[in-house]
Every structure is written in C-alpha cells, then in structure tokens.
Design an enzyme around this catalytic site. Structure first.
Site, PDB file in Angstrom:
ATOM      1  N   ASP A   1       0.815  -1.154  -0.033  1.00  0.00           N
ATOM      2  CA  ASP A   1      -0.168   0.181  -0.077  1.00  0.00           C
ATOM      3  C   ASP A   1       0.951   1.346   0.077  1.00  0.00           C
ATOM      4  OD1 ASP A   1      -3.145   0.853   0.660  1.00  0.00           O
ATOM      5  OD2 ASP A   1      -1.633   2.242   1.917  1.00  0.00           O
TER       6      ASP A   1
ATOM      7  N   HIS B   1       4.930   5.615   6.595  1.00  0.00           N
ATOM      8  CA  HIS B   1       6.146   4.905   7.183  1.00  0.00           C
ATOM      9  C   HIS B   1       7.385   5.467   6.973  1.00  0.00           C
ATOM     10  CE1 HIS B   1       8.162   1.285   8.545  1.00  0.00           C
ATOM     11  NE2 HIS B   1       9.272   1.839   8.012  1.00  0.00           N
ATOM     12  N   GLU B   2       7.750   5.737   5.904  1.00  0.00           N
ATOM     13  CA  GLU B   2       9.004   6.550   5.659  1.00  0.00           C
ATOM     14  C   GLU B   2       9.024   7.818   6.082  1.00  0.00           C
ATOM     15  OE1 GLU B   2      11.513   4.692   4.724  1.00  0.00           O
ATOM     16  OE2 GLU B   2      10.447   2.799   3.832  1.00  0.00           O
TER      17      GLU B   2
HETATM   18 ZN   LIG Z   1      10.976   1.656   8.031  1.00  0.00          ZN
END
Ligand SMILES: [Zn+2]
Length: 216
Positions: free
Chosen positions: A155, A162-163
């Site tokens: 996704d 997340h990053e």
């Molecule tokens: Zn990560």
C-alpha cells in the site's frame, strides 16, 4: 568500593550522554551506507540492523538540528514545523500529501509542511532493489526514497507514511502488527493501515517535545 562503583556508573552515564549528542567531528559519507527501509534489507543481519538503527538516529538528529536552527532564528515560533519538498517525487504527490495530513492530525508537537524550495528533507522516487527507505547526509538534510515496485506491491500511502515516520524519529519494528505503522512490510502486502498507533503518536510527541526543550 562504593566510590569506584559510583564513578563507573557515572562514566557509563557520561558515555551514554555523549553518544546521544550530534558528532560534528565525524565527516558524513558522501552517500549514506545504511538506511531505514520498509522491509528488512535482503542482507540484514544483526550488524546491518544496528547500522540501520544508528543511521535512523543520525537522520533524526539532522532533522532536529535543522529545526533548532530555524527556531534560533525566530525564537517566537510556537510550533515546530519541518518542511519538505516533493519536486523529485512527482508520481507520489498524492501519497506524500496524505502522509503529511495523517501525521499532522496524529501528533501535536511537530508539523509537516511542503515548501517549493529546499526543505528540511526531500522525497525522491525511482527504482532500488532495497525498496523504499529514509536516510540522511548527516548535515541537516535527510531524504525519503520511494521505490516504484514496492509501492505497487505494498500500500503506497502506508509506505510513504511509514518512511515519513522515520523523519519524525521512529525506528522500524518489522515484527509488530499491522496496526503499527512502523511494522512496515512486516505484516505483508495485505496490510494497508496508514495510521500510526497510539504508542507511535506518543513517541513522536515525546521526541519533539524534547527537541523543543533543548532549544531554550
Ligand atoms: Zn522503515
């Protein structure tokens, strides 16, 4: 006896304290050697994992240093704003905007804001066998790399959020559940949750409250 134990303990505390400070004497490599990714790196043994963790800490320190400089220039700033640029990740404009909205609605002590110029950190897109990752040059500018293939398999909003979580100081926790943002690709491609959980939100607010306190 007691005294030597105490001085040993103080020595350890001092060493730990020094280790937590930015190391300006160490020259940063031209290109980062270790990165913080979305899935465990292909060759990630314990040493590689430790290098990833250290790199993530360096990244966080670089972002905080940049924000501190901004606040020193304008002490009346009431919130910490971290700016980013997206000119090198045009395919991911929507995901990046969503990631910023998610983080801005999830935490209080730091805000993400896009800039047309050079941001505190930058997004890039391309193809890399390691997948997506966050890294830093150690001099106040980090970046997030978004890998085409991984963003199709997993996704894309979750990958991007997340990053971005690494920019805000969160480490990976690949063994965590899908409800955790920083479990990344650990729960597999079927996991599409793009939101940090309560612990992750608290951790970011804690980290940036400390960053603020250190400015004054
Ligand atoms: Zn990560």
């Amino acid at each position: 006896m007691k005294r030597s134990v105490l001085s040993a303990a103080l020595g350890l505390a001092l060493a730990a304290g020094l280790a937590a400070l930015p190391t300006t004497a160490v020259a940063a490599p031209a290109a980062p050697a270790a990165v913080q990714g979305y899935t465990p790196a292909a060759h990630a043994g314990p040493a590689a994992r430790a290098a990833e963790a250290a790199d993530n800490q360096a990244f966080f320190r670089a972002v905080v240093a940049s924000v501190k400089a901004k606040r020193a220039a304008d002490p009346w700033l009431r919130s910490v704003t971290v700016t980013y640029d997206t000119g090198n990740a045009p395919s991911f404009a929507s995901q990046i905007a969503t990631a910023a909205r998610i983080w801005n609605s999830s935490v209080r002590n730091v805000r993400l804001q896009e800039t047309g110029g050079q941001g505190d950190f930058s997004y890039y897109e391309g193809s890399d066998s390691q997948g997506s990752y966050a890294s830093t040059d150690g001099h106040g500018h980090g970046y997030v790399f978004l890998d085409y293939q991984q963003n199709q398999e997993y996704d894309s909003v979750r990958v991007t959020t997340h990053e971005t979580g690494h920019v805000l100081g969160l480490p990976d926790d690949y063994s965590g559940p899908c409800s955790e943002l920083m479990s990344g690709g650990g729960p597999g491609p079927s996991c599409t949750n793009p939101y940090p959980d309560a612990d992750e939100r608290s951790q970011v607010d804690y980290l940036w409250a400390n960053g603020l306190a250190a400015v004054h």
